[in-house]
Design a protein around this motif. Structure first.
Motif, PDB file in Angstrom:
ATOM      1  N   ASP A   8      -8.307 -12.345 -49.274  1.00 12.03           N
ATOM      2  CA  ASP A   8      -8.010 -10.925 -49.819  1.00 12.03           C
ATOM      3  C   ASP A   8      -8.898 -10.200 -49.211  1.00 12.03           C
ATOM      4  OD1 ASP A   8      -5.696 -12.323 -51.401  1.00 12.03           O
ATOM      5  OD2 ASP A   8      -7.009 -12.115 -53.256  1.00 12.03           O
ATOM      6  N   ASP A   9     -10.283 -10.544 -49.189  1.00 14.32           N
ATOM      7  CA  ASP A   9     -11.126  -9.508 -48.892  1.00 14.32           C
ATOM      8  C   ASP A   9     -11.084  -9.423 -47.270  1.00 14.32           C
ATOM      9  OD1 ASP A   9     -12.082  -9.328 -51.386  1.00 14.32           O
ATOM     10  OD2 ASP A   9     -13.681 -10.944 -51.066  1.00 14.32           O
ATOM     11  N   SER A  66      -0.672  -5.728 -44.189  1.00 16.89           N
ATOM     12  CA  SER A  66      -1.621  -6.728 -44.881  1.00 16.89           C
ATOM     13  C   SER A  66      -0.820  -8.107 -44.876  1.00 16.89           C
ATOM     14  CB  SER A  66      -1.675  -6.139 -46.079  1.00 16.89           C
ATOM     15  OG  SER A  66      -2.487  -4.897 -46.239  1.00 16.89           O
ATOM     16  N   GLU A  67       0.511  -8.244 -44.994  1.00 15.38           N
ATOM     17  CA  GLU A  67       0.958  -9.640 -45.397  1.00 15.38           C
ATOM     18  C   GLU A  67       0.908 -10.121 -43.749  1.00 15.38           C
ATOM     19  OE1 GLU A  67       2.051 -12.722 -46.712  1.00 15.38           O
ATOM     20  OE2 GLU A  67       1.556 -10.807 -48.037  1.00 15.38           O
ATOM     21  N   THR A  80      -8.860 -18.060 -51.323  1.00 13.46           N
ATOM     22  CA  THR A  80      -7.717 -17.092 -51.784  1.00 13.46           C
ATOM     23  C   THR A  80      -8.373 -15.718 -51.730  1.00 13.46           C
ATOM     24  OG1 THR A  80      -6.321 -18.664 -52.497  1.00 13.46           O
ATOM     25  CG2 THR A  80      -5.976 -16.500 -53.150  1.00 13.46           C
ATOM     26  N   ARG A 110      -2.661 -11.564 -43.449  1.00 12.12           N
ATOM     27  CA  ARG A 110      -2.809 -12.719 -44.087  1.00 12.12           C
ATOM     28  C   ARG A 110      -2.212 -14.016 -43.238  1.00 12.12           C
ATOM     29  NH1 ARG A 110      -4.370 -12.920 -48.991  1.00 12.12           N
ATOM     30  NH2 ARG A 110      -3.534 -10.529 -49.390  1.00 12.12           N
TER      31      ARG A 110
END
Length: 120
Positions: free
Chosen positions: A101-102, A74-75, A97, A78
Motif C-alpha cells: 500500500d505504501d 494505483s491498481e 500488504t 499494485r
C-alpha cells in the motif's frame, strides 16, 4: 523547491530479496504517518533501485519510474508489484500488504513534470 524530495532516499539503496540478499533490518518505515514517505523507504529497503531509476538515480534493468504515477493508476501499480510481468518478478511473497500500500502511494505520487525538470 523540489516537490518530490523522496527520491533522495534512493542513495540509501541496499540489495533485497530480488538480489538474493535480505533487506536491512529497519523500523524506519514505521516512523512516519505519510504513506508516500514509508513507500519511498520501502522502495529502497526492498532493493527496487537495483533495477528501477527515479530521477536519474538507480538501475536500468527495469523501466524508469519517474513518471509512473502519470502512466499507471494505483491498481495497475499494485498489480505490477504483486504479480510482476514484462520481465519483473512477482513480489507477493516478499512484500507485505501494508508495505505494498505504501509503495503504491509513493509510486503513484511520482508524476514528473518535464517543465519543472528543465528549470532545475
Amino acid at each position: 523547491m523540489n516537490p518530490h524530495p523522496l527520491p533522495l532516499l534512493l542513495l540509501l539503496c541496499t540489495p533485497a530479496a530480488f538480489c538474493q540478499q535480505d533487506p536491512p533490518a529497519t523500523n524506519s518505515t514505521k516512523a512516519t504517518s505519510d504513506p508516500r514517505l514509508r513507500g519511498a523507504l520501502a522502495f529502497t529497503d526492498n532493493g527496487c533501485p537495483q533495477c528501477h531509476t527515479i530521477r536519474h538515480q538507480g538501475g536500468t534493468k527495469g523501466p524508469d519510474l519517474s513518471d509512473v504515477g502519470r502512466r499507471l493508476n494505483s491498481e495497475q501499480i499494485r498489480t505490477q508489484i504483486l504479480k510482476g510481468g514484462k520481465q519483473m518478478p512477482s513480489f507477493a511473497q516478499v512484500i507485505q500488504t501494508a508495505e505494498a500500500d505504501d509503495l503504491v502511494a509513493y509510486l503513484h505520487s511520482l508524476r514528473e513534470d518535464e517543465k519543472s525538470e528543465k528549470k532545475q
